[in-house]
Design an enzyme around this catalytic site. Sequence first.
Site, mmCIF file in Angstrom:
data_model
loop_
_atom_site.group_PDB
_atom_site.id
_atom_site.type_symbol
_atom_site.label_atom_id
_atom_site.label_comp_id
_atom_site.label_asym_id
_atom_site.label_seq_id
_atom_site.Cartn_x
_atom_site.Cartn_y
_atom_site.Cartn_z
ATOM 1 N N LYS A 160 -8.718 2.960 58.818
ATOM 2 C CA LYS A 160 -7.464 3.665 59.087
ATOM 3 C C LYS A 160 -7.799 5.124 59.396
ATOM 4 O O LYS A 160 -8.117 5.908 58.507
ATOM 5 C CB LYS A 160 -6.499 3.605 57.902
ATOM 6 N N GLU A 232 -15.484 11.025 49.531
ATOM 7 C CA GLU A 232 -16.093 12.290 49.993
ATOM 8 C C GLU A 232 -14.945 13.257 50.205
ATOM 9 O O GLU A 232 -14.123 13.071 51.094
ATOM 10 C CB GLU A 232 -16.815 12.062 51.310
ATOM 11 N N CYS A 266 -15.120 20.624 56.079
ATOM 12 C CA CYS A 266 -15.242 20.462 54.619
ATOM 13 C C CYS A 266 -16.272 21.426 54.050
ATOM 14 O O CYS A 266 -16.126 21.875 52.914
ATOM 15 C CB CYS A 266 -15.582 19.021 54.257
ATOM 16 N N GLU A 361 -9.013 25.255 47.974
ATOM 17 C CA GLU A 361 -9.506 25.038 49.339
ATOM 18 C C GLU A 361 -8.493 25.590 50.339
ATOM 19 O O GLU A 361 -7.294 25.333 50.223
ATOM 20 C CB GLU A 361 -9.730 23.539 49.601
HETATM 21 P P1 NAD Z 1 -6.003 13.797 53.560
HETATM 22 O O1 NAD Z 1 -6.562 13.451 52.235
HETATM 23 O O2 NAD Z 1 -4.641 14.322 53.646
HETATM 24 O O3 NAD Z 1 -6.037 12.491 54.505
HETATM 25 C C1 NAD Z 1 -7.229 11.766 54.784
HETATM 26 C C2 NAD Z 1 -6.873 10.341 55.119
HETATM 27 O O4 NAD Z 1 -6.343 9.702 53.954
HETATM 28 C C3 NAD Z 1 -5.812 10.177 56.178
HETATM 29 O O5 NAD Z 1 -6.149 9.058 56.961
HETATM 30 C C4 NAD Z 1 -4.516 9.929 55.373
HETATM 31 O O6 NAD Z 1 -3.559 9.190 56.073
HETATM 32 C C5 NAD Z 1 -5.057 9.142 54.194
HETATM 33 N N1 NAD Z 1 -4.334 9.312 52.927
HETATM 34 C C6 NAD Z 1 -3.692 10.410 52.444
HETATM 35 N N2 NAD Z 1 -3.253 10.191 51.187
HETATM 36 C C7 NAD Z 1 -3.664 8.935 50.846
HETATM 37 C C8 NAD Z 1 -3.533 8.122 49.669
HETATM 38 N N3 NAD Z 1 -2.908 8.555 48.581
HETATM 39 N N4 NAD Z 1 -4.079 6.883 49.686
HETATM 40 C C9 NAD Z 1 -4.753 6.433 50.759
HETATM 41 N N5 NAD Z 1 -4.889 7.140 51.898
HETATM 42 C C10 NAD Z 1 -4.360 8.379 51.945
HETATM 43 O O7 NAD Z 1 -7.071 14.781 54.241
HETATM 44 P P2 NAD Z 1 -7.014 15.455 55.695
HETATM 45 O O8 NAD Z 1 -6.015 16.551 55.708
HETATM 46 O O9 NAD Z 1 -6.930 14.402 56.749
HETATM 47 O O10 NAD Z 1 -8.493 16.055 55.785
HETATM 48 C C11 NAD Z 1 -8.868 17.284 55.257
HETATM 49 C C12 NAD Z 1 -9.577 17.086 53.924
HETATM 50 O O11 NAD Z 1 -10.719 16.246 54.088
HETATM 51 C C13 NAD Z 1 -10.121 18.417 53.378
HETATM 52 O O12 NAD Z 1 -9.919 18.473 52.009
HETATM 53 C C14 NAD Z 1 -11.625 18.317 53.716
HETATM 54 O O13 NAD Z 1 -12.431 19.149 52.917
HETATM 55 C C15 NAD Z 1 -11.871 16.853 53.498
HETATM 56 N N6 NAD Z 1 -13.091 16.399 54.176
HETATM 57 C C16 NAD Z 1 -14.188 16.104 53.415
HETATM 58 C C17 NAD Z 1 -15.388 15.717 54.041
HETATM 59 C C18 NAD Z 1 -16.629 15.412 53.244
HETATM 60 O O14 NAD Z 1 -17.626 14.988 53.837
HETATM 61 N N7 NAD Z 1 -16.633 15.607 51.935
HETATM 62 C C19 NAD Z 1 -15.438 15.631 55.445
HETATM 63 C C20 NAD Z 1 -14.296 15.939 56.182
HETATM 64 C C21 NAD Z 1 -13.118 16.318 55.539
#
Ligand code: NAD
Length: 458
Positions: A160, A232, A266, A361
């Site tokens: 997804k 992650e 990230c 963050e």
């Molecule tokens: P997000 O957590 O809002 O969403 C990520 C994904 O999860 C999306 O596909 C979203 O639809 C889904 N999602 C959201 N809530 C969910 C839940 N409760 N259950 C299941 N799925 C859910 O994050 P974002 O805004 O898309 O991305 C930014 C975040 O990702 C930042 O915190 C960034 O630091 C982190 N990130 C981490 C890494 C890493 O390697 N550690 C890499 C890239 C981004």
Amino acid sequence: MTTATPSTLESLNPATGESIGSVPITPAETINDVVSRGREAQVAWGAMSLTERINLIRPAAEAIKARSNEIGALMTSEMGKPIAEGEGEVDYAAAGLPGLLDSIASALEPEHLDDGRTETDLYYDPFGVCGVITPWNFPFLMPQQTVIPALVAGNTVVMKPSEETPLVGQAFADVYNEFLPEGVLQIIHGDEAQGKALVKSDVNLIAFVGSRAAGQHILESAGGDLKRVILELGGKDPMIVLDDADLESAADFAAMNSFRNCGQVCVSTERIYVQEGIANDFEQALLERVKDLKVGDGTDTTTRIGPMVSQQQKEMVLAQLETAKQQGATVAHGDVPMDGNYVAPTVLTGLDHSMNIMRDETFGPIACVMRVKDEGEAVKLANDTPYGLGAVVFGSDADRAKGVARQLTAGMVGINQGCGGAKGAPWVGAQQSGYGFHGGVHGHRQFTQVRIVSTPKD
Ligand code: NAD
């Protein structure tokens, strides 16, 4: 930015607000059926040898490379990053695929143990069906780093992509599906609701990349069934500038890594701790570089900072900036109003750790520079968050810099460079930035169930 209608997810260009396409939303109640198809496909996929699976996936590298301009341009129009970075992300994925496949193959070869009394074969078996949930900031690379280890291990995948980047997610699935048997890699579309339904479904393993808050929710939800999870998560990466650092290269790095991808990385540099004796010179060098960063539409090849992915993301960053100012931060550069989803690259000084911006963050184009008296104070403050993703230390005495690095709680520390390691190193978040990880021998094996079979020795 995207808006959802009941049946379709429309993708909007964050630079212009125009629609660039849409995908059908997967009804949450049908996700169990998707997972069932994945489970049927897993029987034949899991029965193949590692080599057979890898041989099917390997040609995708050329196909991705051939489409890198097209998918890179799609990425720029879907989430805003400058075109060279979009194409670069896809090229990097193509170039890295053969090495990734080879390193997974060597990590997952069965092992043989013999202690003189018992012989044991150790196998890295698939779990079954893996749900992969990814964010929008690296919408091609993040699926690649999680889907490929899952598939090579013999799992089938239901992915997804983020609701902000469904079209790049679809392009990812399409290019790999040119080479994979039916049902091995399926894609579903939607937002948090579909993500939650996938976590609750009959999958065996969840590989998630995204925010800490969503990760906490997933861990809780998956825990009831003791599902395996690899999370992650976000970070609040510190940069420590020691008083023997090469200031020009430290300022180059700070300007690049605080603002790359509009700060939506990230491992963006979110906090800079600089020793007092060199702080004036460092701040000056940083400001000189930041004033040259051109903000604009990512399709213009001279743009260094594109729009934020969405209005909502912009509002979150501006709210944090406002709070920081109310709490006493000084704006040394930027913080000028901008139209649309743009945010001016901003440098804050006069900071301390009572301010939220030093601990939460930000995920936006804001560099926070705080003066410290010595390396002990720098380490203490750098470790003063629940996060632990990356960190960097700049200093010219290698032993001293490494001594500082080893006191940091981050999972990945770079000395005089970014935090990513050599080929074969894992991508690992410590503390609340990760729960499991990918990459390297230890990461690849997390997509497998270890089993042993032992026999007595004559
Ligand atoms: P997000 O957590 O809002 O969403 C990520 C994904 O999860 C999306 O596909 C979203 O639809 C889904 N999602 C959201 N809530 C969910 C839940 N409760 N259950 C299941 N799925 C859910 O994050 P974002 O805004 O898309 O991305 C930014 C975040 O990702 C930042 O915190 C960034 O630091 C982190 N990130 C981490 C890494 C890493 O390697 N550690 C890499 C890239 C981004």
